[in-house]
Design a protein around this motif. Structure first.
Motif, PDB file in Angstrom:
ATOM      1  N   SER A 139      -1.444   0.602   7.454  1.00 57.41           N
ATOM      2  CA  SER A 139      -1.812  -0.586   7.895  1.00 57.41           C
ATOM      3  C   SER A 139      -3.007  -1.417   7.094  1.00 57.41           C
ATOM      4  O   SER A 139      -3.744  -0.696   6.683  1.00 57.41           O
ATOM      5  N   TYR A 140      -3.150  -2.727   7.407  1.00 60.69           N
ATOM      6  CA  TYR A 140      -4.158  -3.302   6.791  1.00 60.69           C
ATOM      7  C   TYR A 140      -5.072  -4.379   7.642  1.00 60.69           C
ATOM      8  O   TYR A 140      -4.438  -4.962   8.692  1.00 60.69           O
ATOM      9  N   LEU A 142      -6.739  -7.115   8.976  1.00 56.92           N
ATOM     10  CA  LEU A 142      -7.031  -8.568   8.611  1.00 56.92           C
ATOM     11  C   LEU A 142      -8.341  -9.308   8.818  1.00 56.92           C
ATOM     12  O   LEU A 142      -8.803 -10.169   7.979  1.00 56.92           O
ATOM     13  N   LYS A 162      -4.839  -2.299  -0.420  1.00 56.42           N
ATOM     14  CA  LYS A 162      -4.012  -2.590   0.784  1.00 56.42           C
ATOM     15  C   LYS A 162      -3.930  -3.914   0.850  1.00 56.42           C
ATOM     16  O   LYS A 162      -2.987  -4.680   1.086  1.00 56.42           O
ATOM     17  N   ARG A 163      -5.156  -4.809   0.571  1.00 56.25           N
ATOM     18  CA  ARG A 163      -5.060  -6.235   0.404  1.00 56.25           C
ATOM     19  C   ARG A 163      -3.836  -6.599  -0.718  1.00 56.25           C
ATOM     20  O   ARG A 163      -3.223  -7.749  -0.217  1.00 56.25           O
ATOM     21  N   LYS A 165      -1.475  -5.278  -1.674  1.00 59.99           N
ATOM     22  CA  LYS A 165      -0.212  -4.664  -1.304  1.00 59.99           C
ATOM     23  C   LYS A 165       0.397  -5.745  -0.110  1.00 59.99           C
ATOM     24  O   LYS A 165       1.584  -6.070  -0.049  1.00 59.99           O
ATOM     25  N   ASN A 166      -0.437  -6.216   0.679  1.00 69.72           N
ATOM     26  CA  ASN A 166      -0.098  -7.146   1.655  1.00 69.72           C
ATOM     27  C   ASN A 166       0.158  -8.446   1.239  1.00 69.72           C
ATOM     28  O   ASN A 166       1.193  -9.065   1.566  1.00 69.72           O
ATOM     29  N   ARG A 170       4.118 -10.071   1.576  1.00 67.61           N
ATOM     30  CA  ARG A 170       4.271 -11.351   2.103  1.00 67.61           C
ATOM     31  C   ARG A 170       5.098 -12.134   1.026  1.00 67.61           C
ATOM     32  O   ARG A 170       6.085 -12.915   1.690  1.00 67.61           O
ATOM     33  N   LEU A 616       1.895  -2.398   7.020  1.00 63.15           N
ATOM     34  CA  LEU A 616       2.196  -2.579   5.605  1.00 63.15           C
ATOM     35  C   LEU A 616       3.729  -2.243   5.493  1.00 63.15           C
ATOM     36  O   LEU A 616       4.042  -1.883   4.246  1.00 63.15           O
ATOM     37  N   ARG A 621       7.458  -5.168   9.068  1.00 63.98           N
ATOM     38  CA  ARG A 621       7.227  -6.601   8.977  1.00 63.98           C
ATOM     39  C   ARG A 621       8.567  -7.285   8.819  1.00 63.98           C
ATOM     40  O   ARG A 621       8.415  -8.619   9.269  1.00 63.98           O
TER      41      ARG A 621
END
Length: 703
Positions: A139-140, A142, A162-163, A165-166, A170, A616, A621
């Motif tokens: 997970s990330y 926010l 992770k940032r 990857k998110n 998206r 993630l 998602r």
């Protein structure tokens, strides 16, 4: 301690000069003499004349340090804990440094920030080479403003992994091909990185002074010379320029909009999407290359004295990067910012066999051309003058009621709020002011009669602040109209502008201005809008985040207080008819499909806001995205219409930032939102129509 920080500054300067080319580091920035003078003078003015009279001592120094770091890195993505530990060795020394005209501490911190900024984005771009595994269960976070600082480079790199990857996920969920994802994100991070090389000492100083002034109280601000000029423009609704709205896109200053009747539009040689690659002064001045220059710097070059010539080197919107340029000469002229002025419209309300006309006046800000008024200019611009004209026109249209739409009106001129209140209540007190010494003064207007005595509603939301709240509160206290919408911002303080150059006796602007809190205002009923805002008589849903927007979101806001009521007499009795107005609203809202959907979207958006941690994992998602799309498609299949709310952009999320969509797409999206049904305004119009049908309000209208 200060010696240690000075050594750090010297080390960074040496490191930059010796290795800038090798490491591609941004230049080291240093304070200028006038900035140190401005900080020192500001400290003297704020210490003795601010409403709170907070001394600049070690306690305030520590607060300034914390807020400065927070402004630079609010989500804790760039600094390491070791950086913070180093900075904090000087947390008690900022006060002494300001009084000694020494700004080395904030500039040294900023130079470390720039270095970390470039390092982190270099790492982010490196991550794009290999892609990511989205089958993992990780997970990330926010929202990171309360998270600990990364302790090591490895922790920081995992956070950035992770940032990125998110960001990738998206775009992938929106159906973007892998090659395009890689290209889009590389360009995004590259553009972000480029900003680090465009910072100037003014940016550092402005950020530091914001940290200082906001540490005293949320609505005290320092305005540099350029910011002070922009503030003046916003109050008088005019400037001297070419009449073009500009935007930075991919290192180019791009024309986003042409102001009707302005030199740019009248020339017939410019179009939306054209890129400005050079600016020259006069008929034969040398063209200055502005590619990669910040848009505010380009604006400075374009603005100037009335009737003077500026020449633009234009790369047309339909030309490639190597396309043919054209030189467009323009004569600067006065530009009126009509979009920020009061505007009117007439809405039709049907109630059985009866048809009523309701006038709507939209007021984005309480503006006033202070200089024009001082000069005795008969045609100076102000909100009250414009609204008076609109009211006269609506009375000629024989409207049955008026809606004053103050949504997202952040305030402006206090005298304008007082004068506008008089248009609806006539002579009498409007607010009470208490200064720092506790002295209370009642402010009112001397208008013998009101311009409009019929049914009235004031529409507000969380973005309605200051002068908007003064107006709405007075209308509510007098019982003159019904307040509709969301609870307002909660800003119950009064600011004045102090010209530091006048204080210093400077002939030319160098030091900027202070917008400083000098008083707190109170309602005529003795309460205050501070912190709590104005609570509407009829509450309607809204999209603004109450936790992040509003006085209650500040950690050092002044408290809510109460004083004695002013001597005033209510003009109407809204309270007795409120139950009937509420009942009719409830019945109408339950049957209105658009209103029901609006409530649904507001609730859905609130759920999204509460997600501080996001998966993630692609499967999880995608399931959430599919749920949102299915919900919106169900609407379309029901009646051929999708969501007409701003939340639609969130629910149909494409993973792109605003400047990554084509200009035509962005403008089309904005146009669609402007043309979409305004459910909240329509319901407010209906409420005024209901009020107009009730005997008490009708009798008030005929007085």
């Amino acid at each position: 301690m200060r010696t240690k920080f000075a050594l750090l500054l010297v080390f960074l300067a040496f490191f930059s000069s010796a290795h800038a080319l090798e490491a591609n580091l941004p230049p080291v920035l240093a304070p200028e003499e006038e900035q140190a003078r401005a900080a020192h003078l500001s400290a003297q003015v704020l210490t003795y004349y601010h409403y709170k009279k907070v001394p600049l001592d070690d306690a305030l120094s520590a607060k300034i340090m914390n807020r400065y770091i927070e402004l630079l890195d609010p989500e804790r993505f760039f600094f390491l804990q070791s950086d913070i530990d180093q900075f904090m060795t000087n947390r008690d020394n900022i006060d002494d440094a300001i009084f000694k005209d020494d700004l080395s501490i904030p500039f040294a911190i900023f130079n470390v920030y720039e270095q970390r900024y470039v390092e982190r984005l270099n790492y982010a771009r490196d991550l794009l080479e290999n892609g990511f595994d989205f089958s993992q269960n990780e997970s990330y976070t926010l929202i990171r403003d309360k998270e600990p600082w990364p302790k090591t480079i490895e922790e920081s790199q995992d956070l950035w992994r992770k940032r990125v990857k998110n960001d990738w996920l998206r775009l992938k969920l929106a159906g973007t091909p892998e090659a395009t994802i890689r290209e889009t994100l590389n360009k995004r991070y590259s553009n972000s990185q480029a900003r680090a090389y465009k910072y100037k000492s003014d940016d550092v100083f402005q950020t530091f002074m914001t940290a200082y002034t906001n540490s005293i109280e949320p609505h005290t601000d320092y305005l540099g010379v350029a910011a002070a000029s922009d503030f003046d423009i916003s109050m008088k609704l005019s400037l001297v320029g070419i009449g073009a709205v500009l935007q930075e896109r991919d290192e180019y200053t791009t024309i986003r909009e042409l102001v009707p009747g302005g030199p740019a539009q009248l020339s017939g040689q410019l179009a939306v999407g054209d890129r400005i690659v050079g600016v020259a002064q006069g008929k034969d001045g040398e063209i200055v290359d502005v590619v990669g220059t910040r848009v505010n710097e380009v604006v400075k070059l374009i603005r100037g004295e009335k009737d003077t010539v500026v020449r633009l080197d234009i790369l047309p919107t339909d030309a490639g990067l190597d396309g043919k340029h054209r030189i467009v000469p323009l004569v600067r002229d006065n530009i009126s910012l009509e979009k920020q002025a009061a505007q009117k419209s007439v809405k039709i309300v049907k109630d059985g066999e009866t048809t009523r006309k309701i006038g709507v006046i939209t007021l984005p800000t309480f503006y006033e051309d202070f200089d024009g008024r001082r000069r005795g200019d008969k045609d100076y611009r102000s909100a009250s003058r414009d609204v008076a004209k609109l009211l006269a026109e609506l009375k000629k249209d024989d409207v049955d009621g008026i809606v004053m739409d103050l949504r997202n009106n952040g305030g402006g001129s206090l005298p304008q709020a007082i004068e506008l209140t008089g248009f609806f209540v006539g002579k009498g007190p409007v607010l009470q002011q208490r200064n720092g010494d506790g002295e209370i003064k009642v402010n009112g207007n001397k208008r013998a009669t009101a311009l409009w005595t019929g049914p009235l509603a004031v529409l507000i939301n969380r973005g309605s602040a200051s002068a908007s709240e003064i107006f709405a509160a007075a209308i509510q206290d007098y019982g003159r109209g019904v307040i509709v919408g969301e609870p307002s911002f909660g800003k119950g303080t009064v600011q004045t502008v102090v010209d530091l150059d006048k204080e210093a006796g400077n002939a030319t602007p160098e030091l900027g201005e202070l917008k400083m809190t000098v008083a707190q205002f109170f309602r005529i009923n003795g309460g205050t809008t501070q912190l709590r805002g104005v609570t509407p008589d009829i509450i309607l849903p809204g999209f603004l985040d109450e936790e992040k927007l509003g006085e209650s979101s500040f950690d050092n806001a002044l408290p809510w207080l109460q004083i004695k009521p002013a001597d005033y007499r209510p003009l109407g009795e809204i309270k007795p008819i409120l139950p009937e107005l509420q009942s009719r609203h409830n019945a109408r809202a339950a049957k209105d499909k658009d209103f029901t959907r609006l409530v649904e979207d507001v609730n859905e958006l609130e759920l999204l806001r509460k997600q501080s941690i996001i998966s993630l994992n692609e499967t999880e998602r995608r399931a959430e995205r599919d749920r949102q799309i299915a919900r919106l498609k169900a609407r379309e299949s029901a009646d051929g219409k999708g969501s007409t709310s701003p939340a639609d952009l969130v629910f149909r999320e494409d993973g792109l930032q605003a400047d990554e969509r084509s200009l035509s797409e962005s403008l089309a999206s904005e146009k669609a939102l402007k043309e979409a049904k305004d459910v909240i305004l329509d319901e407010t119009v209906n409420i005024v129509g209901d009020a107009a049908s009730l005997p008490k309000v009708e009798s008030a209208k005929n007085n």
